[in-house]
Enzyme design. Structure first.
Site, short mmCIF file in Angstrom:
data_model
loop_
_atom_site.label_atom_id
_atom_site.label_comp_id
_atom_site.label_asym_id
_atom_site.label_seq_id
_atom_site.Cartn_x
_atom_site.Cartn_y
_atom_site.Cartn_z
N GLU A 52 29.90 49.26 28.87
CA GLU A 52 29.80 47.95 29.55
C GLU A 52 28.75 48.05 30.66
O GLU A 52 28.98 47.68 31.80
CB GLU A 52 31.17 47.57 30.13
CG GLU A 52 32.30 47.65 29.11
CD GLU A 52 33.63 47.12 29.62
OE1 GLU A 52 34.16 47.70 30.59
OE2 GLU A 52 34.13 46.12 29.08
N CYS A 79 40.73 41.01 31.96
CA CYS A 79 40.16 41.00 33.32
C CYS A 79 39.42 39.71 33.64
O CYS A 79 39.45 39.23 34.78
CB CYS A 79 39.22 42.19 33.49
SG CYS A 79 38.01 42.37 32.16
O1 FUB Z 1 38.36 48.36 33.93
C1 FUB Z 1 38.93 47.17 34.39
C2 FUB Z 1 38.12 46.01 33.89
O2 FUB Z 1 38.10 46.01 32.47
C3 FUB Z 1 36.67 46.04 34.29
O3 FUB Z 1 36.42 45.49 35.54
C4 FUB Z 1 36.05 45.29 33.18
O4 FUB Z 1 34.66 45.50 33.10
C5 FUB Z 1 36.78 45.83 31.98
O5 FUB Z 1 36.26 47.07 31.63
ZN ZN Z 2 36.15 40.99 32.58
#
Ligand code: FUB
Ligand code: ZN
Length: 632
Positions: free
Chosen positions: A290, A386
């Site tokens: 990501e 999230c």
């Molecule tokens: O790891 C917690 C959340 O899930 C992150 O902020 C997002 O990018 C996703 O990976």
């Molecule tokens: Zn998110």
């Protein structure tokens, strides 16, 4: 009168002050008002029910003896805390006894299971208890703690109820006992606790929370071996993590004046704008991790651009604005907000994208390392959920981003129909904005001081607004410089007004030549809104084959902007001439120059705001369109 999204009342380095959330009322007929309402009436309630259905609340009740298994990823606590934060913002604007009662019940469940020493996490219990703080590179323990703190602060500000705030402080005190010089000298793999601790300090005045934030900021991020943010040379790694730590760095500078940190944040900001942000304001190019890509690595179909990353960069930009008073940060806030962040939520305000790609050609896709790229469809819930509560807390707090103040007057950073009551030099000023922005280019601002007073009104002039000007009380035209604040300093009297004209041309944007996918292509923008073409509006040809006609290096033909109240909740549509390949099926994959003429037919291209795409089912989509030089 309440506090701002972040409370800058005693922040020594804040060039600009936040405006209390409750001071700004968004009109229901503006651009953001209806979405805000959808967020309150549908989004928040639906997410509450989904958090319940998916066991996130039971994860807490389980600790109190409820016989259920734990569900969801290890950081589910954070989703609930973000939801509470969003509720906290909503309740700073309006009373909602039912919502408050539901939230109080959730908070009671959380508070009931905090451990004696302050630790609180629904994953690291029972057989995993021994693993506490052992795997900070992935455990998210402090990430969850941070979201708890932010939720607690917002809810306390709204209701005065300090149950959750006490829980947050007890956890923060626990962290301060466990971490610090000579103790555990390490931080979480996912930043978040840092900016939360700064806000907890602002709320409680307890300096130890600021010190702990400073300690965590000084440590390498315990995932991906990244150096502390003050020493990072470029934006690398996970985009959301990076955004949160940059926002925290700015918070730290706001409180301490740390010059080295500020200088590095400014370098990293340049890195972002120089090659790592999409034309939609999306951030984070790669599925793998990501993460940010290399400079100019900005693939379109496989863009990751997680909604949370846009959110995080919006938060960072806001803090940089407060720190420096520089218009460019508010400009980027607007850019992200109207495009890559707005696209993260459906028109109704209750369904969300995780990724925000810039093109979709149908079917399924796979990223370079085999991640499945799902067909684009927003949904109310994600396995990793999230983004929904992140969007919810942003929409709930949006009014607090519109304006800011300093000791000399008022700053208008975003434009929309709204009414605000702002304190300037000890007196109160009512600011009323009347506008159809971003569809129309005029904003009327009524400035009504309680009693006659002198101050500066600063209006942000976007960079795209070439030829912008303002009229004071219908006369006295003042020219304005794009990319700067237009400062109008005078003695203001009841009934005064400014009419701001921000010309909205249809701009054809080109990329830096190193963004290889976009060579020879343009993206359309009008005002702050970036456009895309969707299959559903362009039935004459596959959107992948559409090409915009260019004449003398600019958009050819007569492109028109037309407001359509019945489309996508009311949007301005762009229409203009272009071409579609005719014989593409028969065109060989490679040919020696001179090129084979694939044949072109003339078509009308219809473009809609990028943020609104995929609200009428999955449809092919493109932001970047090829170009053809039209015969003059
Ligand atoms: O790891 C917690 C959340 O899930 C992150 O902020 C997002 O990018 C996703 O990976
Ligand atoms: Zn998110």
């Amino acid at each position: 009168m309440g506090k701002g999204i972040i409370d800058t009342n005693s922040t020594p380095q804040a060039r600009l002050q936040t405006v209390p959330l409750g001071a700004v009322r968004m009109a229901e007929n503006g651009f953001w008002g209806p979405l805000r309402r959808g967020n309150v009436e549908r989004g928040l309630n639906k997410l509450h029910d989904l958090l319940e259905e998916n066991g996130h609340m039971d994860n807490f009740r389980r600790l109190a003896g409820k016989k259920v298994g734990r569900r969801g990823p290890l950081f589910t606590d954070s989703d609930l805390y973000k939801w509470i934060e969003a509720v906290g913002y909503v309740l700073q604007f309006e009373k909602d006894a039912e919502l408050q009662a539901r939230t109080d019940a959730v908070i009671a469940d959380i508070a009931a299971v905090q451990e004696e020493d302050g630790y609180l996490n629904t994953y690291f219990i029972e057989e995993r208890k021994a693993e506490r703080y052992q795997h900070l590179e992935y455990s998210h323990e402090m990430y969850c703690a941070g979201h708890l703190m932010q939720g607690a602060v917002a809810y306390h500000r709204a209701t005065g109820n300090d149950t959750l705030l006490q829980v947050a402080c007890k956890f923060a005190d626990h962290l301060a006992r466990e971490f610090g010089p000579g103790k555990r000298e390490i931080t979480d793999g996912h930043p978040e606790v840092e900016l939360a601790l700064v806000e907890l300090y602002r709320e409680t005045g307890e300096k130890r929370y600021l010190d702990l934030a400073g300690f965590f900021l000084s440590k390498p991020q315990s995932s991906m071996n990244l150096p502390p943010i003050a020493q990072r040379e470029t934006l690398v790694g996970h985009a959301v993590r990076s955004a949160y730590i940059c926002a925290a760095g700015a918070d730290w500078v706001l409180e301490t004046g740390d010059q080295a940190m500020q200088a590095n944040l400014e370098n990293l900001w340049r890195d972002l704008l120089g090659g790592k942000i999409y034309v939609t304001g999306g951030v984070g190019a790669r599925y793998e991790g990501e993460a940010f890509g290399e400079p100019y690595e900005l693939p379109n179909a496989r863009a990751y651009a997680e909604t949370c990353a846009q959110n995080g960069h919006f938060m960072w930009a806001f803090r940089m604005l407060l720190l420096t008073g520089k218009c460019e940060f508010a400009e980027v806030m607007e850019w992200i907000l109207y495009n890559g962040l707005r696209s993260g939520v459906s028109l109704g305000g209750d369904e969300y994208f995780y990724m925000n790609p810039l093109s979709y050609d149908g079917g399924e896709k796979f990223s370079a390392t085999g991640h499945r790229v799902p067909p684009p469809q927003r949904s109310t819930w994600h396995g990793c959920t999230c983004c929904p509560p992140n969007v919810q807390r942003l929409l709930a707090s949006l009014p607090g981003y519109m304006l800011a103040t300093d000791d000399k007057g008022i700053y208008v950073n975003l434009y929309d129909e709204c009414e605000a009551e702002v304190k300037v030099g000890g007196g109160s000023v009512r600011v009323t904005m009347r506008t159809q922005y971003p569809w129309q280019d005029t904003v009327r601002i009524d400035v009504d001081p309680e009693t006659e007073r002198s101050f500066a009104l600063r209006l942000r002039i976007p960079q795209w607004a070439r030829g912008a000007a303002a009229m004071i009380n219908g006369r006295d035209a003042v020219p304005a410089q794009p990319g700067e604040y237009l400062t109008i300093e005078r003695t203001w009297r009841l009934g005064d007004n400014v009419t701001l004209h921000l010309p909205m041309a249809i701009d054809a944007l080109v990329s830096h030549p190193r963004v290889s996918e976009n060579r020879g292509a343009v993206a359309l923008r009008r005002g702050p809104v970036v456009y895309c073409v969707e299959g559903v509006d362009n039935p004459e040809a596959d959107v992948a084959d559409l090409q915009v006609a260019i004449e003398d290096g600019d958009l050819g033909g007569e492109w028109e902007a037309r407001y359509d109240a019945s489309l996508l909740g009311g949007v301005t549509v762009l229409q203009g001439p272009g071409f579609a390949g005719d014989a593409l099926e028969d065109t060989p994959l490679y040919t020696a120059l001179p090129e084979v003429d694939a044949g072109c037919r003339t078509v009308m291209i219809t473009a809609v705001p990028y943020y609104a795409w995929a609200n009428r089912g999955a449809s092919k989509m493109r932001v970047w369109l090829g170009t053809v030089e039209a015969a003059g």
